[in-house]
Enzyme design. Structure first.
Site, PDB file in Angstrom:
ATOM      1  N   ASN A   1      14.717   7.287   9.430  1.00  0.00           N
ATOM      2  CA  ASN A   1      15.200   6.414  10.508  1.00  0.00           C
ATOM      3  C   ASN A   1      16.661   6.667  10.852  1.00  0.00           C
ATOM      4  O   ASN A   1      17.142   6.244  11.890  1.00  0.00           O
ATOM      5  CB  ASN A   1      14.975   4.941  10.159  1.00  0.00           C
ATOM      6  CG  ASN A   1      13.542   4.542  10.450  1.00  0.00           C
ATOM      7  OD1 ASN A   1      12.887   5.132  11.317  1.00  0.00           O
ATOM      8  ND2 ASN A   1      13.034   3.570   9.717  1.00  0.00           N
TER       9      ASN A   1
ATOM     10  N   HIS B   1       8.890   3.613   0.522  1.00  0.00           N
ATOM     11  CA  HIS B   1       8.782   3.479   1.976  1.00  0.00           C
ATOM     12  C   HIS B   1       7.727   4.424   2.542  1.00  0.00           C
ATOM     13  O   HIS B   1       7.939   5.627   2.663  1.00  0.00           O
ATOM     14  CB  HIS B   1      10.157   3.759   2.614  1.00  0.00           C
ATOM     15  CG  HIS B   1      10.202   3.538   4.080  1.00  0.00           C
ATOM     16  ND1 HIS B   1      10.990   4.279   4.924  1.00  0.00           N
ATOM     17  CD2 HIS B   1       9.548   2.644   4.864  1.00  0.00           C
ATOM     18  CE1 HIS B   1      10.822   3.848   6.165  1.00  0.00           C
ATOM     19  NE2 HIS B   1       9.951   2.871   6.152  1.00  0.00           N
TER      20      HIS B   1
HETATM   21  P1  NAI Z   1       2.793  -7.054   9.430  1.00  0.00           P
HETATM   22  O1  NAI Z   1       3.378  -8.177  10.211  1.00  0.00           O
HETATM   23  O2  NAI Z   1       1.659  -6.276   9.995  1.00  0.00           O
HETATM   24  O3  NAI Z   1       2.317  -7.621   8.004  1.00  0.00           O
HETATM   25  C1  NAI Z   1       3.086  -8.435   7.173  1.00  0.00           C
HETATM   26  C2  NAI Z   1       2.140  -9.294   6.359  1.00  0.00           C
HETATM   27  O4  NAI Z   1       2.884  -9.945   5.351  1.00  0.00           O
HETATM   28  C3  NAI Z   1       1.452 -10.372   7.163  1.00  0.00           C
HETATM   29  O5  NAI Z   1       0.049 -10.320   6.939  1.00  0.00           O
HETATM   30  C4  NAI Z   1       2.061 -11.679   6.662  1.00  0.00           C
HETATM   31  O6  NAI Z   1       1.162 -12.735   6.680  1.00  0.00           O
HETATM   32  C5  NAI Z   1       2.449 -11.296   5.262  1.00  0.00           C
HETATM   33  N1  NAI Z   1       3.549 -12.071   4.702  1.00  0.00           N
HETATM   34  C6  NAI Z   1       4.706 -12.399   5.285  1.00  0.00           C
HETATM   35  N2  NAI Z   1       5.499 -13.060   4.431  1.00  0.00           N
HETATM   36  C7  NAI Z   1       4.814 -13.138   3.254  1.00  0.00           C
HETATM   37  C8  NAI Z   1       5.114 -13.674   1.983  1.00  0.00           C
HETATM   38  N3  NAI Z   1       6.273 -14.285   1.749  1.00  0.00           N
HETATM   39  N4  NAI Z   1       4.198 -13.565   1.017  1.00  0.00           N
HETATM   40  C9  NAI Z   1       3.008 -12.957   1.243  1.00  0.00           C
HETATM   41  N5  NAI Z   1       2.690 -12.425   2.440  1.00  0.00           N
HETATM   42  C10 NAI Z   1       3.576 -12.501   3.426  1.00  0.00           C
HETATM   43  O7  NAI Z   1       4.017  -6.108   9.053  1.00  0.00           O
HETATM   44  P2  NAI Z   1       3.996  -4.554   8.693  1.00  0.00           P
HETATM   45  O8  NAI Z   1       4.158  -3.776   9.936  1.00  0.00           O
HETATM   46  O9  NAI Z   1       2.855  -4.279   7.810  1.00  0.00           O
HETATM   47  O10 NAI Z   1       5.378  -4.411   7.890  1.00  0.00           O
HETATM   48  C11 NAI Z   1       5.524  -4.875   6.577  1.00  0.00           C
HETATM   49  C12 NAI Z   1       6.760  -4.279   5.964  1.00  0.00           C
HETATM   50  O11 NAI Z   1       6.685  -2.851   6.030  1.00  0.00           O
HETATM   51  C13 NAI Z   1       8.069  -4.652   6.630  1.00  0.00           C
HETATM   52  O12 NAI Z   1       9.060  -4.720   5.648  1.00  0.00           O
HETATM   53  C14 NAI Z   1       8.320  -3.479   7.573  1.00  0.00           C
HETATM   54  O13 NAI Z   1       9.681  -3.311   7.885  1.00  0.00           O
HETATM   55  C15 NAI Z   1       7.821  -2.317   6.719  1.00  0.00           C
HETATM   56  N6  NAI Z   1       7.403  -1.122   7.441  1.00  0.00           N
HETATM   57  C16 NAI Z   1       6.701  -1.206   8.617  1.00  0.00           C
HETATM   58  C17 NAI Z   1       6.292  -0.042   9.263  1.00  0.00           C
HETATM   59  C18 NAI Z   1       5.516  -0.108  10.543  1.00  0.00           C
HETATM   60  O14 NAI Z   1       5.441   0.907  11.242  1.00  0.00           O
HETATM   61  N7  NAI Z   1       4.914  -1.244  10.886  1.00  0.00           N
HETATM   62  C19 NAI Z   1       6.600   1.293   8.717  1.00  0.00           C
HETATM   63  C20 NAI Z   1       7.262   1.255   7.431  1.00  0.00           C
HETATM   64  C21 NAI Z   1       7.674   0.083   6.865  1.00  0.00           C
END
Ligand code: NAI
Length: 509
Positions: free
Chosen positions: A196, A146
């Site tokens: 968190n 994480h």
């Molecule tokens: P985001 O929405 O910016 O990016 C997610 C990406 O994954 C998108 O480009 C989407 O097209 C792609 N995607 C979705 N389903 C897919 C699949 N089945 N196969 C391949 N690609 C797929 O989201 P973000 O913010 O980068 O978050 C990603 C993960 O990281 C989540 O699990 C979130 O909870 C976690 N996270 C987010 C943080 C934040 O501050 N944004 C901090 C720490 C963890």
């Protein structure tokens, strides 16, 4: 416990090329790995790689990387268009949509493609790692990895073990994160992991103070920033995170702990979400971000006369800083021992650092009507602002004498309604309480809890080290009094803190 980092020659795959996936891919490529980036949105992976390369170029321009290493790291990134192309990866980190079924399905699909030694890391921030692993043929190979946003800048990585995670896998990920220049901490898969979970009271106590009319947002924010040493106060921070996101995390942790009152969400946040006032991104949250809108100033007590008679009592940190500051301002005062924990007398007013009772209750208990309380400060010598409250029984003359004394020492004073524990003290006590429970429940160890909060959310001090600096007994008293005042289970004292106090030890020990 020790493990070896993945060799630099091994390929890392990152799935999900959004904010987090791109950041993680950048970190792995800069560390020297070949990185395959995959996203199910056509073109997204290549677009993210172009963005990372531009980012690396900027770092080189700023002298943070050599031009050669930036170029080489950029070249180590390759877009993949199918999961089949990830067959040779030694580590696959997923940073896709935050959905259990989709994450599970992805890892199941990968299991049929990658080798038996390939490690799976999930960047989930709220889903159980145990649950993501369930259904895999080899759930022992999966752990949480994480990162915090933005991944290239934030040092912390929580390495989260689910029930089936092999300790060797967690140790390899730990060593790998370390080799990537991060500060990893081990955590057990429990709701909110470390950061968190432990951060909840930072928002929740602010929201409770606001809800009870202790002060307005800008005053509480100013006190938390200036006296508490936090980079941002709770309201400005929630406005930045977005209330939809922050409220969702609060609710998910609360639900996951079977509605434990410790994590009870606030109606204020529900209202903001219902209204669509999500913070900066919608132009309105606790504050107004429209063009031309001005942030209200924190309330600061009007100047009062320097009292004729000043006595500084004892040598607790607040008393010492008060004496130093008065000396610097060339204000005459006497010094005595402290008989009942008081730090000073000003005219008829008697000043104490809060022990979690309201000033009014303390006045009742002691028979000293003119009781004035001050809040905790990270560093009394340096803080420009202090919060204070007065007993309902205290006279206006006594209040003004106390204010005059604090102002003469150079503090701007925010007078709060007489609410128990003031702002910084109750927040720090509750942060420490939550960190202590996380340690007590073997989610992490004490250094891990403190490092996580310093590096994951930039707290000026780890909550347990901070509580020890204040004194475990004092923190215990604050929590106990909050519990008595509200009669809520929310303020129950962590067994770890209780045992530390009974043994006369620090919490950290
Ligand atoms: P985001 O929405 O910016 O990016 C997610 C990406 O994954 C998108 O480009 C989407 O097209 C792609 N995607 C979705 N389903 C897919 C699949 N089945 N196969 C391949 N690609 C797929 O989201 P973000 O913010 O980068 O978050 C990603 C993960 O990281 C989540 O699990 C979130 O909870 C976690 N996270 C987010 C943080 C934040 O501050 N944004 C901090 C720490 C963890």
């Amino acid at each position: 416990m020790g493990g070896n980092a993945l060799p630099i020659s091994s390929t890392v795959a990152v799935i999900g090329a959004g904010a987090m996936g791109a950041g993680i891919a950048q970190v792995a490529a800069v560390a020297g790995h070949s990185v395959l980036l995959l996203d199910n949105r056509p073109g997204a992976a290549q677009q993210a790689i172009d963005g990372i390369r531009a980012q690396l170029g900027k770092l080189a321009d700023k002298g943070k990387l050599t031009a050669e290493s930036a170029r080489a790291a950029g070249e180590r990134l390759l877009a993949a268009s199918t999961t089949q192309e990830l067959a040779g990866a030694s580590l696959v980190v997923e940073a896709i949509v935050e959905n259990l079924d989709i994450k599970r399905a992805l890892f199941r699909e990968l299991e049929a493609i990658v080798g038996p030694d390939c490690i799976f890391g999930t960047n989930t921030s709220s889903i159980s790692v145990t649950a993501i692993g369930a259904g895999l043929q080899q759930p022992s190979r999966l752990a949480g990895l994480h990162f915090f946003n933005p991944a290239p800048l934030m040092a912390l990585v929580e390495v989260v073990s689910g029930l089936a995670t092999d300790a060797a896998v967690a140790n390899t990920l730990f060593a790998t994160a370390l080799a990537w220049g991060k500060t990893p901490v081990h955590a057990k898969s429990t709701p909110g992991f470390i950061v968190n979970r432990v951060a909840r009271p930072f928002y929740a106590e602010g929201l409770r103070l606001l809800n009870e009319g202790a002060a307005d947002c800008s005053t509480i924010d100013a006190v938390m920033r200036e006296a508490g040493g936090f980079r941002m106060g709770p309201f400005e921070l929630m406005d930045m995170i977005g209330h939809d996101v922050n409220f969702a995390v609060t609710r998910s942790v609360w639900n996951a702990f079977y509605n434990d009152q410790r994590f009870l969400p606030s109606l204020i946040q529900q209202e903001l979400v219902d209204a669509g006032f999500l913070g900066r991104k919608t132009g309105r949250g606790f504050y107004n971000y429209q063009d031309g809108a001005q942030r209200p100033l924190p309330s600061t007590a009007a100047a009062c006369a320097v009292p004729d008679q000043i006595v500084v009592c004892g040598n607790a940190p607040a008393a010492k800083a008060l004496a130093d500051r008065l000396q610097q301002a060339q204000i005459a005062f006497e010094q005595t021992e402290s008989i009942d924990g008081r730090i000073a007398q000003a005219g008829t007013a008697v000043l104490y650092v809060t022990d979690g009772r309201t000033a009014t209750k303390r006045a009742l208990d002691s028979g000293i009507a003119h009781t004035v309380l001050i809040d905790l400060a990270l560093d009394y010598g340096r803080t420009p602002r202090l919060a204070a409250s007065t007993a309902l029984q205290a006279s206006t003359d006594a209040r003004d004498a106390a204010l005059g004394l604090l102002q003469a020492a150079g503090w701007s004073v925010s007078l709060l309604k007489d609410t128990p524990g003031l702002a910084v003290m109750r927040t720090v006590a509750m942060l420490a309480n939550e960190a202590a429970d996380a340690v007590h429940q073997s989610v992490c160890d004490a250094p891990g809890a403190d490092a996580a909060m310093r590096l994951g959310v930039n707290y000026p001090c780890g909550p347990l080290a901070w509580a020890d600096a204040v004194g475990a007994a004092q923190i215990h008293a604050v929590l106990g009094h909050l519990g008595q005042f509200y009669g809520e289970d929310r303020y129950r004292i962590s067994p770890l803190i209780q045992q530390a106090v009974y043994a006369g030890r620090t919490i950290h020990a």
